[in-house]
Scaffold this motif. Structure first.
Motif, PDB file in Angstrom:
ATOM      1  N   GLU A  42     -23.988  35.492  -3.706  1.00 17.74           N
ATOM      2  CA  GLU A  42     -25.249  35.336  -3.583  1.00 17.74           C
ATOM      3  C   GLU A  42     -26.086  35.191  -4.811  1.00 17.74           C
ATOM      4  OE1 GLU A  42     -26.623  38.460  -0.968  1.00 17.74           O
ATOM      5  OE2 GLU A  42     -24.963  38.711  -0.087  1.00 17.74           O
ATOM      6  N   LEU A  43     -25.439  35.261  -5.980  1.00 19.23           N
ATOM      7  CA  LEU A  43     -26.015  34.989  -7.352  1.00 19.23           C
ATOM      8  C   LEU A  43     -26.587  33.518  -7.250  1.00 19.23           C
ATOM      9  CD1 LEU A  43     -24.027  36.533  -9.724  1.00 19.23           C
ATOM     10  CD2 LEU A  43     -26.090  37.506  -9.035  1.00 19.23           C
ATOM     11  N   ALA A  44     -27.893  33.416  -8.046  1.00 20.66           N
ATOM     12  CA  ALA A  44     -28.253  31.980  -8.254  1.00 20.66           C
ATOM     13  C   ALA A  44     -27.458  31.206  -9.213  1.00 20.66           C
ATOM     14  CB  ALA A  44     -29.809  32.082  -8.990  1.00 20.66           C
ATOM     15  N   GLN A  45     -27.579  29.694  -8.791  1.00 22.98           N
ATOM     16  CA  GLN A  45     -26.333  29.036  -9.699  1.00 22.98           C
ATOM     17  C   GLN A  45     -26.828  28.799 -11.181  1.00 22.98           C
ATOM     18  OE1 GLN A  45     -23.528  27.744  -8.477  1.00 22.98           O
ATOM     19  NE2 GLN A  45     -23.776  29.005  -6.775  1.00 22.98           N
ATOM     20  N   LEU A  46     -27.922  29.068 -11.598  1.00 25.00           N
ATOM     21  CA  LEU A  46     -28.620  28.688 -12.802  1.00 25.00           C
ATOM     22  C   LEU A  46     -27.817  29.795 -13.736  1.00 25.00           C
ATOM     23  CD1 LEU A  46     -32.321  28.576 -12.176  1.00 25.00           C
ATOM     24  CD2 LEU A  46     -30.748  26.624 -12.677  1.00 25.00           C
ATOM     25  N   GLY A  47     -27.384  30.958 -13.164  1.00 23.37           N
ATOM     26  CA  GLY A  47     -26.821  31.783 -14.117  1.00 23.37           C
ATOM     27  C   GLY A  47     -25.099  31.766 -14.714  1.00 23.37           C
ATOM     28  N   TRP A  48     -24.610  31.013 -13.772  1.00 19.60           N
ATOM     29  CA  TRP A  48     -23.211  30.751 -13.934  1.00 19.60           C
ATOM     30  C   TRP A  48     -22.493  30.379 -15.401  1.00 19.60           C
ATOM     31  CZ3 TRP A  48     -19.861  33.680 -11.586  1.00 19.60           C
ATOM     32  CH2 TRP A  48     -20.257  34.096 -10.288  1.00 19.60           C
ATOM     33  N   PRO A  49     -23.504  29.119 -15.662  1.00 23.37           N
ATOM     34  CA  PRO A  49     -23.060  28.545 -17.081  1.00 23.37           C
ATOM     35  C   PRO A  49     -23.025  29.784 -18.109  1.00 23.37           C
ATOM     36  CG  PRO A  49     -24.584  26.994 -16.112  1.00 23.37           C
ATOM     37  CD  PRO A  49     -24.560  28.225 -15.136  1.00 23.37           C
ATOM     38  N   ILE A  50     -23.839  30.737 -18.037  1.00 23.79           N
ATOM     39  CA  ILE A  50     -23.567  31.695 -19.189  1.00 23.79           C
ATOM     40  C   ILE A  50     -22.523  32.677 -18.643  1.00 23.79           C
ATOM     41  CG2 ILE A  50     -24.897  33.793 -20.084  1.00 23.79           C
ATOM     42  CD1 ILE A  50     -25.958  30.868 -20.909  1.00 23.79           C
ATOM     43  N   TYR A  51     -22.428  32.903 -17.426  1.00 25.46           N
ATOM     44  CA  TYR A  51     -21.124  33.666 -17.166  1.00 25.46           C
ATOM     45  C   TYR A  51     -19.811  33.065 -17.829  1.00 25.46           C
ATOM     46  CZ  TYR A  51     -17.670  35.834 -14.078  1.00 25.46           C
ATOM     47  OH  TYR A  51     -16.620  36.750 -13.381  1.00 25.46           O
ATOM     48  N   HIS A  52     -19.918  31.798 -17.676  1.00 27.80           N
ATOM     49  CA  HIS A  52     -18.582  30.871 -18.110  1.00 27.80           C
ATOM     50  C   HIS A  52     -18.729  31.006 -19.615  1.00 27.80           C
ATOM     51  CE1 HIS A  52     -17.800  29.954 -13.799  1.00 27.80           C
ATOM     52  NE2 HIS A  52     -18.717  29.168 -13.939  1.00 27.80           N
ATOM     53  N   LEU A  53     -19.568  31.048 -20.279  1.00 20.34           N
ATOM     54  CA  LEU A  53     -19.463  31.238 -21.607  1.00 20.34           C
ATOM     55  C   LEU A  53     -19.286  32.268 -21.913  1.00 20.34           C
ATOM     56  CD1 LEU A  53     -20.436  30.261 -24.581  1.00 20.34           C
ATOM     57  CD2 LEU A  53     -22.823  31.090 -24.042  1.00 20.34           C
TER      58      LEU A  53
END
Length: 446
Positions: free
Chosen positions: A345-356
């Motif tokens: 349910e998290l917004a997609q915008l944050g996932w690049p930072i998660y992967h970082l």
């Protein structure tokens, strides 16, 4: 260094449970029904493991009046979160995934509803718990219903300071620590440890360690002589606020010299203990809001995860959450938000930072000696920094470019392979090319 060996491999994911689970802001005066919210955290344990964390650092979970740092019953899970069964299950689920569990203990002060303080208000100066607090009784004879003056925590009158010269207080804190370690906790973060005499912690920790030698103890220290406090208190570690400030401030001011000075200080701390390092926590404005240029956020994370220390990631920072802490009632709410029911349910915008985060944590896992590594600045200007981090026979080179322009930075001949980051190695020139706001972690080829 006295810290347990398992701490060498810990990367904490710090969660503030009352906010994370969407609990009410205040417990209310009447007895509260138990609401089972702690189990909401269980849906996020795999997310933490996939991030690369190996520990769950919990904010306050004990019965309190409002935000958890005004504890009223140290032996009871806050009914807004659940009960002992919920706690036991959360610990069991965390341990099943290899996650250690750190608890947040508020032993400098308590809420006004803390039973020993209420006993003082009811019974007056002759109360057996009167010596637990630093009280100022009126010169006239005590009259039931009258209230003494008392020391509080930094002007917050609803937080009653404990008297750390009282042996009963030491015995109480010792027992509380043992109780929850006995239920499966692996260590304690000690809130406002800087306000407690180190002479109080030393015998308490010795007694707790006599039964739980593998327990970890980290104190909250914002300023002061960290190394001296660790030595005198026998804490394993303290919070490294100096480095936290230097990271974001040097990026905002385009002044890597500030960061270099902090890294030199950090080396000194590592001679005697391993600090708890972070770029965000429950008490400060989130990094994504603190940085004037969010493109520089990867540089801050690179520093956190390539220097010595025990790193802690504050929930939401791994998704670049924003939030500004304000100096007012409820001013922490923006940095202590509720999380959705599940990661999907998290917004997609944050996932690049998660992967970082995953990329950098993976790098750290492959080089566990980074836990106690020292850094040496190899090249520096206001906007460019190259440092080597070294320990136990291993070495990495880190190159950072906080300007918006492409930069070519000199690196040692041994730093010929790109291990993480977005740079391009130039082995024929002993250099690395970084795009604007670029970063690279380099090592030997092969």
């Amino acid at each position: 260094m006295s810290e347990p060996k398992w701490v060498q491999h810990v990367i904490w994911w710090q969660v503030y449970p009352l906010g994370f689970t969407g609990a009410e802001a205040a417990a209310g005066s009447a007895p509260q029904p138990v609401v089972h919210r702690l189990d909401r955290l269980e849906a996020w344990l795999d997310y933490a493991v996939e991030l690369g964390a190996s520990g769950l650092a919990l904010g306050p979970v004990f019965a309190s009046e409002t935000h958890g740092y005004d504890t009223t019953d140290y032996y009871r899970i806050d009914p807004r979160l659940g009960d002992d069964g919920d706690f036991d299950e959360l610990v069991a689920q965390a341990h099943a995934r290899g996650l250690k569990v750190l608890l947040d203990g508020v032993f400098n002060h308590a809420g006004r509803s803390f039973e020993p303080f209420q006993q003082v208000l009811a019974e007056g100066p002759e109360s057996p718990t009167a010596s637990w607090f630093r009280l100022d009784w009126p010169d006239t004879e005590w009259v039931p219903g009258s209230e003494p003056g008392y020391e509080d925590f930094e002007g917050h009158h609803h937080l009653v300071a404990l008297n750390h010269d009282e042996p009963q207080v030491a015995a109480f804190v010792t027992d509380v620590m043992k109780h929850w370690l006995g239920r499966g906790a692996d260590g304690w973060r000690l809130d406002a440890a800087y306000a407690v005499p180190p002479s109080f912690w030393k015998p308490v920790l010795a007694e707790v360690r006599s039964e739980y030698p593998e327990a970890y103890f980290v104190g909250e220290y914002i300023h002061g002589d960290y190394a001296h406090e660790v030595q005198e208190s026998t804490l394993d570690s303290v919070t490294q606020y100096e480095l936290w400030k230097a990271v974001w401030s040097s990026l905002n001011d385009a002044n890597f010299y500030e960061l270099a000075a902090a890294l030199d200080r950090h080396n000194g701390f590592l001679e005697s203990f391993t600090p708890l390092t972070f770029v965000g926590n429950h008490d400060v404005t989130r990094l994504a809001s603190r940085l004037e240029n969010p493109d520089q956020l990867p540089l801050a994370l690179t520093v956190l995860l390539t220097v010595g220390g025990t790193p802690s990631i504050y929930y939401g920072d791994e998704q670049a959450f924003r939030g500004i802490k304000e100096d007012r009632a409820g001013g922490d709410d923006a940095v202590r938000p509720a999380f959705p029911e599940a990661p999907s349910e998290l917004a997609q915008l944050g996932w690049p930072i998660y992967h970082l985060h995953q990329e950098l944590i993976s790098l750290r896992r492959r080089h566990p000696w980074l836990h106690t590594a020292r850094t040496e600045v190899l090249a520096i200007s206001n906007e460019h920094l190259v440092y080597e981090t070294r320990g136990d026979g291993g070495a990495l080179t880190v190159a950072l470019n906080l300007s918006g322009a492409t930069a070519e930075l000199s690196v040692p001949p041994s730093a010929s392979a790109l291990l993480a980051g977005r740079g391009k190695t130039l082995p024929d020139r002993n250099a690395v090319r970084l795009d604007g706001y670029g970063w690279a972690v380099l090592g030997a080829a092969g």
